[in-house]
Write a protein that holds these residues in place. Structure first.
Motif, PDB file in Angstrom:
ATOM      1  N   SER A  48      51.109  84.811 -58.804  1.00 14.89           N
ATOM      2  CA  SER A  48      50.987  85.334 -57.438  1.00 14.89           C
ATOM      3  C   SER A  48      52.279  86.015 -56.990  1.00 14.89           C
ATOM      4  O   SER A  48      52.259  86.861 -56.091  1.00 14.89           O
ATOM      5  CB  SER A  48      50.627  84.204 -56.471  1.00 14.89           C
ATOM      6  OG  SER A  48      51.632  83.208 -56.480  1.00 14.89           O
ATOM      7  N   ASP A  49      53.421  85.639 -57.605  1.00  8.00           N
ATOM      8  CA  ASP A  49      54.689  86.293 -57.286  1.00  8.00           C
ATOM      9  C   ASP A  49      55.142  87.176 -58.447  1.00  8.00           C
ATOM     10  O   ASP A  49      56.323  87.446 -58.616  1.00  8.00           O
ATOM     11  CB  ASP A  49      55.774  85.259 -56.965  1.00  8.00           C
ATOM     12  CG  ASP A  49      56.052  84.326 -58.151  1.00  8.00           C
ATOM     13  OD1 ASP A  49      55.231  84.276 -59.081  1.00  8.00           O
ATOM     14  OD2 ASP A  49      57.096  83.644 -58.134  1.00  8.00           O
ATOM     15  N   LYS A  68      51.658  91.951 -59.491  1.00  6.25           N
ATOM     16  CA  LYS A  68      51.047  92.652 -58.343  1.00  6.25           C
ATOM     17  C   LYS A  68      52.031  92.866 -57.197  1.00  6.25           C
ATOM     18  O   LYS A  68      52.158  93.994 -56.692  1.00  6.25           O
ATOM     19  CB  LYS A  68      49.793  91.909 -57.879  1.00  6.25           C
ATOM     20  CG  LYS A  68      48.604  92.124 -58.804  1.00  6.25           C
ATOM     21  CD  LYS A  68      47.337  91.530 -58.232  1.00  6.25           C
ATOM     22  CE  LYS A  68      46.155  91.809 -59.156  1.00  6.25           C
ATOM     23  NZ  LYS A  68      44.894  91.236 -58.615  1.00  6.25           N
ATOM     24  N   PRO A  69      52.747  91.832 -56.746  1.00  4.14           N
ATOM     25  CA  PRO A  69      53.729  92.092 -55.685  1.00  4.14           C
ATOM     26  C   PRO A  69      54.901  92.968 -56.143  1.00  4.14           C
ATOM     27  O   PRO A  69      55.470  93.698 -55.342  1.00  4.14           O
ATOM     28  CB  PRO A  69      54.205  90.695 -55.271  1.00  4.14           C
ATOM     29  CG  PRO A  69      53.801  89.784 -56.371  1.00  4.14           C
ATOM     30  CD  PRO A  69      52.591  90.389 -56.994  1.00  4.14           C
ATOM     31  N   GLN A 115      54.589  95.505 -58.184  1.00  2.00           N
ATOM     32  CA  GLN A 115      54.059  96.868 -58.068  1.00  2.00           C
ATOM     33  C   GLN A 115      54.058  97.319 -56.612  1.00  2.00           C
ATOM     34  O   GLN A 115      54.359  98.475 -56.316  1.00  2.00           O
ATOM     35  CB  GLN A 115      52.647  96.936 -58.647  1.00  2.00           C
ATOM     36  CG  GLN A 115      52.606  96.853 -60.168  1.00  2.00           C
ATOM     37  CD  GLN A 115      51.189  96.939 -60.700  1.00  2.00           C
ATOM     38  OE1 GLN A 115      50.560  95.936 -61.004  1.00  2.00           O
ATOM     39  NE2 GLN A 115      50.683  98.156 -60.787  1.00  2.00           N
ATOM     40  N   ALA A 116      53.716  96.404 -55.700  1.00  3.88           N
ATOM     41  CA  ALA A 116      53.704  96.754 -54.278  1.00  3.88           C
ATOM     42  C   ALA A 116      55.113  97.065 -53.778  1.00  3.88           C
ATOM     43  O   ALA A 116      55.322  98.039 -53.034  1.00  3.88           O
ATOM     44  CB  ALA A 116      53.090  95.619 -53.461  1.00  3.88           C
ATOM     45  N   ALA A 117      56.094  96.263 -54.204  1.00  2.32           N
ATOM     46  CA  ALA A 117      57.468  96.452 -53.749  1.00  2.32           C
ATOM     47  C   ALA A 117      58.039  97.791 -54.203  1.00  2.32           C
ATOM     48  O   ALA A 117      58.770  98.452 -53.461  1.00  2.32           O
ATOM     49  CB  ALA A 117      58.350  95.307 -54.251  1.00  2.32           C
ATOM     50  N   TYR A 118      57.696  98.179 -55.421  1.00  3.82           N
ATOM     51  CA  TYR A 118      58.235  99.418 -55.985  1.00  3.82           C
ATOM     52  C   TYR A 118      57.259 100.593 -55.914  1.00  3.82           C
ATOM     53  O   TYR A 118      57.567 101.670 -56.427  1.00  3.82           O
ATOM     54  CB  TYR A 118      58.664  99.189 -57.437  1.00  3.82           C
ATOM     55  CG  TYR A 118      60.029  98.564 -57.566  1.00  3.82           C
ATOM     56  CD1 TYR A 118      61.188  99.344 -57.484  1.00  3.82           C
ATOM     57  CD2 TYR A 118      60.179  97.193 -57.733  1.00  3.82           C
ATOM     58  CE1 TYR A 118      62.439  98.780 -57.595  1.00  3.82           C
ATOM     59  CE2 TYR A 118      61.440  96.616 -57.848  1.00  3.82           C
ATOM     60  CZ  TYR A 118      62.566  97.413 -57.771  1.00  3.82           C
ATOM     61  OH  TYR A 118      63.822  96.846 -57.877  1.00  3.82           O
ATOM     62  N   LYS A 119      56.088 100.356 -55.285  1.00  7.89           N
ATOM     63  CA  LYS A 119      55.058 101.405 -55.217  1.00  7.89           C
ATOM     64  C   LYS A 119      54.803 101.983 -56.613  1.00  7.89           C
ATOM     65  O   LYS A 119      54.842 103.199 -56.825  1.00  7.89           O
ATOM     66  CB  LYS A 119      55.466 102.493 -54.228  1.00  7.89           C
ATOM     67  CG  LYS A 119      55.591 101.991 -52.799  1.00  7.89           C
ATOM     68  CD  LYS A 119      56.008 103.097 -51.842  1.00  7.89           C
ATOM     69  CE  LYS A 119      55.972 102.626 -50.402  1.00  7.89           C
ATOM     70  NZ  LYS A 119      56.775 101.431 -50.137  1.00  7.89           N
ATOM     71  N   ASP A 145      52.346 102.526 -59.521  1.00  7.29           N
ATOM     72  CA  ASP A 145      50.942 102.595 -59.923  1.00  7.29           C
ATOM     73  C   ASP A 145      50.846 102.512 -61.436  1.00  7.29           C
ATOM     74  O   ASP A 145      51.464 103.311 -62.157  1.00  7.29           O
ATOM     75  CB  ASP A 145      50.307 103.903 -59.439  1.00  7.29           C
ATOM     76  CG  ASP A 145      50.181 103.951 -57.922  1.00  7.29           C
ATOM     77  OD1 ASP A 145      49.960 102.872 -57.327  1.00  7.29           O
ATOM     78  OD2 ASP A 145      50.314 105.042 -57.343  1.00  7.29           O
ATOM     79  N   LYS A 191      65.662  97.008 -55.547  1.00  9.44           N
ATOM     80  CA  LYS A 191      64.993  96.564 -54.322  1.00  9.44           C
ATOM     81  C   LYS A 191      65.083  95.041 -54.147  1.00  9.44           C
ATOM     82  O   LYS A 191      64.530  94.486 -53.194  1.00  9.44           O
ATOM     83  CB  LYS A 191      63.535  97.018 -54.314  1.00  9.44           C
ATOM     84  CG  LYS A 191      63.372  98.537 -54.188  1.00  9.44           C
ATOM     85  CD  LYS A 191      61.934  98.924 -53.996  1.00  9.44           C
ATOM     86  CE  LYS A 191      61.768 100.445 -53.913  1.00  9.44           C
ATOM     87  NZ  LYS A 191      62.426 101.014 -52.729  1.00  9.44           N
TER      88      LYS A 191
END
Length: 202
Positions: free
Chosen positions: A75-76, A79-80, A82-86, A88, A135
């Motif tokens: 969960s950490d 997916k997160p 990818q979200a933090a660094y945008k 795809d 980041k």
């Protein structure tokens, strides 16, 4: 803040946290050093920009990431990140494998970059470049001596000795020591003994 919190909570259980080493055994992504330097990839953001460039200019070519199974599903984990660094990624771009195989996969070019541990000896042994987590996504795993309070009281000088040792350790030092074990096949006992002698701690 984490250190101070854990130190305070563990004190109630008779545990004393001493001085942390300047050593962070956390996650990171790494690439072949020659390739990373040739393509000017120094940070995670640089890698993401490269992935996007390839997606736009040569869509038939995939950038492959090597990950261990746990990180891919945590969960950490992926997916997160990818979200933090945008970042795809299509599913075929993620190669899941045993953590120990990721280093070989990066070295041999089977994947373009892989998830590694920052103090693993194969980072130096395989001449990999650790990409800066610009980041600050990955948590800090600061290495710190923790000793029972009664043990410290029964052994005068132990706290000072451990703090002295802790001050000698950082990522470069421990990675080199790990390399001597992982790559050069020296025994951990011999590597530790030689290091302590070199620092005049024995």
């Amino acid at each position: 803040e984490s250190y101070e919190t854990v130190k305070r909570l563990d004190a109630k259980h008779g545990l004393v946290w001493l001085k942390p080493a300047d050593m962070n055994n956390t996650y990171a992504f790494a690439m072949q050093r020659k390739r990373a330097e040739a393509e000017h990839i120094n940070t995670m953001s640089d890698m993401v920009a490269k992935i996007e460039q390839i997606r736009k200019t040569t869509p038939d070519k995939n950038w492959l990431l090597g990950l261990d199974l746990e990180f891919a599903g945590r969960s950490d984990g992926m997916k997160p990140l990818q979200a933090a660094y945008k970042m795809d990624l299509d599913r075929p771009q993620i190669r899941q494998m045993d953590p120990g195989l990721v280093y070989n996969a990066v070295r041999d070019g089977f994947v373009d970059a892989g998830l590694i541990y920052t103090t693993d000896g194969r980072v130096k042994g395989f001449d990999l470049k650790v990409l800066e987590d610009d980041k600050g996504f990955f948590p800090s795993y600061a290495v710190t001596p923790v000793v029972r309070k009664d043990t410290l009281e029964a052994n005068p000088g132990l706290e000072e000795a451990l703090n002295t040792l802790s001050a000698q350790l950082n990522n470069d030092v421990i990675t080199e020591l790990n390399k001597k074990v992982d790559i050069d096949h020296q025994s951990p006992q011999q590597v530790a003994r030689d290091f302590l002698r070199s620092k005049q701690l024995l």
